[in-house]
Design an enzyme around this catalytic site. Structure first.
Site, PDB file in Angstrom:
ATOM      1  N   LYS A 171      34.527  39.342  31.409  1.00  0.00           N
ATOM      2  CA  LYS A 171      34.905  38.979  32.778  1.00  0.00           C
ATOM      3  C   LYS A 171      34.109  37.783  33.281  1.00  0.00           C
ATOM      4  O   LYS A 171      34.652  36.903  33.924  1.00  0.00           O
ATOM      5  CB  LYS A 171      34.699  40.162  33.732  1.00  0.00           C
ATOM      6  CG  LYS A 171      35.795  41.204  33.687  1.00  0.00           C
ATOM      7  CD  LYS A 171      35.695  42.113  34.907  1.00  0.00           C
ATOM      8  CE  LYS A 171      36.672  43.279  34.811  1.00  0.00           C
ATOM      9  NZ  LYS A 171      36.502  44.238  35.905  1.00  0.00           N
ATOM     10  N   LYS A 207      48.685  43.699  25.513  1.00  0.00           N
ATOM     11  CA  LYS A 207      49.028  44.777  26.442  1.00  0.00           C
ATOM     12  C   LYS A 207      49.718  44.226  27.673  1.00  0.00           C
ATOM     13  O   LYS A 207      49.371  43.140  28.147  1.00  0.00           O
ATOM     14  CB  LYS A 207      47.726  45.476  26.889  1.00  0.00           C
ATOM     15  CG  LYS A 207      47.640  46.910  26.453  1.00  0.00           C
ATOM     16  CD  LYS A 207      46.267  47.478  26.728  1.00  0.00           C
ATOM     17  CE  LYS A 207      46.176  48.172  28.080  1.00  0.00           C
ATOM     18  NZ  LYS A 207      44.885  48.880  28.253  1.00  0.00           N
ATOM     19  N   LYS A 252      49.009  42.560  34.523  1.00  0.00           N
ATOM     20  CA  LYS A 252      49.379  41.685  35.630  1.00  0.00           C
ATOM     21  C   LYS A 252      48.719  40.315  35.499  1.00  0.00           C
ATOM     22  O   LYS A 252      49.082  39.379  36.187  1.00  0.00           O
ATOM     23  CB  LYS A 252      49.036  42.321  36.974  1.00  0.00           C
ATOM     24  CG  LYS A 252      47.595  42.749  37.105  1.00  0.00           C
ATOM     25  CD  LYS A 252      47.431  43.786  38.207  1.00  0.00           C
ATOM     26  CE  LYS A 252      46.102  44.500  38.058  1.00  0.00           C
ATOM     27  NZ  LYS A 252      46.090  45.856  38.544  1.00  0.00           N
TER      28      LYS A 252
END
Ligand code: TRP
Length: 328
Positions: free
Chosen positions: A111, A194, A197
């Site tokens: 991240k 996967k 969004k």
């Protein structure tokens, strides 16, 4: 009855992958166990700085959770920031985990690298300590998670073990459990990643609130391959396998059984789109009713906050006593 905790971040629209992968199991599992479901807005704050956004996302997610069938009188659905004990135990967890342990978290490394020039909050780094607090506050026996969260459950166990060793037996050691299969929904335009969004294109992600025509179009445009043979093979034919998995999950039929019933990609795609649209229609209707009634949603969330607080208070108190803070 096992105490089971699952949490979800209010960071944008819920999609088919979330539903088939997790939410649907939350609904079917709500009677089998003593389940707590947190909408973890404090976790989402690690990457949010727009006023109002968290509240909006929280109420939309809450409406969706009730729309898919979570019963507020059965499952405890609560908003993390409504239960102050999360922040309070979170600090104690930060003092029970080391800088080195947090530095090894792959999610933090991913991240923070993705945010590049963006603001990387310290909260993004200490995130697993807050997550440990979420889990330990409820004496959760089981935490159903995908592979990306296993490391966070491991560190929670390490933190709990360390705390129990330092201050005496206080926390229940949670176990990561794998949610039932049928759950891996891939991006329709990139079937090796996967469904998410944050993917490159909107076209590969089916949102829970997409109109039927949009859903059908997304399935029609799903990326497959050019050998025109319907066969279940995740490695060689990821696009077709994904469609078979989705249709299988929606119709409760093994994907390999479905593979024998189809000979053309076109009919597989259109049946898949129609089945998903049909499954989502009643959910969309309930969602629209709820989102139009904020007073009712507020009432439902207060039920959850009260139930969650009652449990969390007792655990926090136990931790304070074990530490031996001078009582007020
Ligand atoms: N980190 C989890 C995720 O990104 C969300 C989460 C926060 C969570 N607290 C939790 C999951 C506690 C399970 C238990 O998906």
């Amino acid at each position: 009855m096992a105490r089971v905790l699952s949490c979800i971040q209010p960071t944008g629209d819920v999609h088919l992958g979330n539903y088939l992968g997790a939410l649907r199991n939350w609904v079917s599992g709500q009677h089998a166990n003593d389940v707590f479901h947190g909408i973890v807005d404090l976790h989402a704050l690690t990457v949010t700085d727009t006023p109002g956004e968290l509240g909006r996302n929280t109420i939309e997610l809450a409406a969706m959770l009730f729309a898919v069938g979570l019963d507020p009188l059965v499952a405890t659905v609560f908003v993390q920031s409504h239960v102050a004990e999360h922040s309070q135990l979170g600090w104690i967890m930060e003092c029970t985990v080391s800088f080195g342990e947090l530095s090894r978290m792959t999610q933090f490394k991913d991240k923070s690298a993705k945010r590049e020039a963006d603001f990387v909050s310290a909260g993004l780094f200490t995130y697993p300590a807050l997550q440990a607090a979420d889990i330990l506050l409820y004496d959760a026996n089981e935490v159903p998670v995908g592979d990306d969260q296993r490391q966070h459950i491991e560190i929670t166990r390490d933190i709990a073990t360390r705390f129990n060793h330092r201050f005496g037996d206080t926390f229940v050691l949670p176990k990561a459990v794998t949610p039932p299969a049928g759950a891996r929904v891939m991006d329709l335009t990139d079937p090796t990643s996967k469904m998410s969004k944050s993917s490159e294109t909107e076209a590969g992600c089916v949102y829970m609130l997409d109109a039927p025509s949009v859903i059908e179009k997304k399935f029609k445009r799903a990326v497959t391959d050019s050998d025109n043979e319907v066969r279940y093979d995740r490695d060689a034919k990821p696009g077709i396998a994904n469609l078979l998995d989705i249709l299988g999950a929606v119709t409760n039929t093994p994907a390999t059984t479905l593979a024998d019933q189809y000979h053309q990609y076109g009919s597989l795609k259109s049946d898949c789109g129609a089945a998903v649209a049909e499954m989502l229609a009643p959910i969309q209707q309930r969602y629209n009713e709820l989102i139009g009634d904020p007073a009712e949603l507020g009432r439902l969330l207060r039920i959850g906050a009260e139930k969650a607080t009652a449990v969390a208070q007792v655990t926090l108190e136990r931790a304070h006593r074990a530490i031996g803070f001078y009582p007020r």
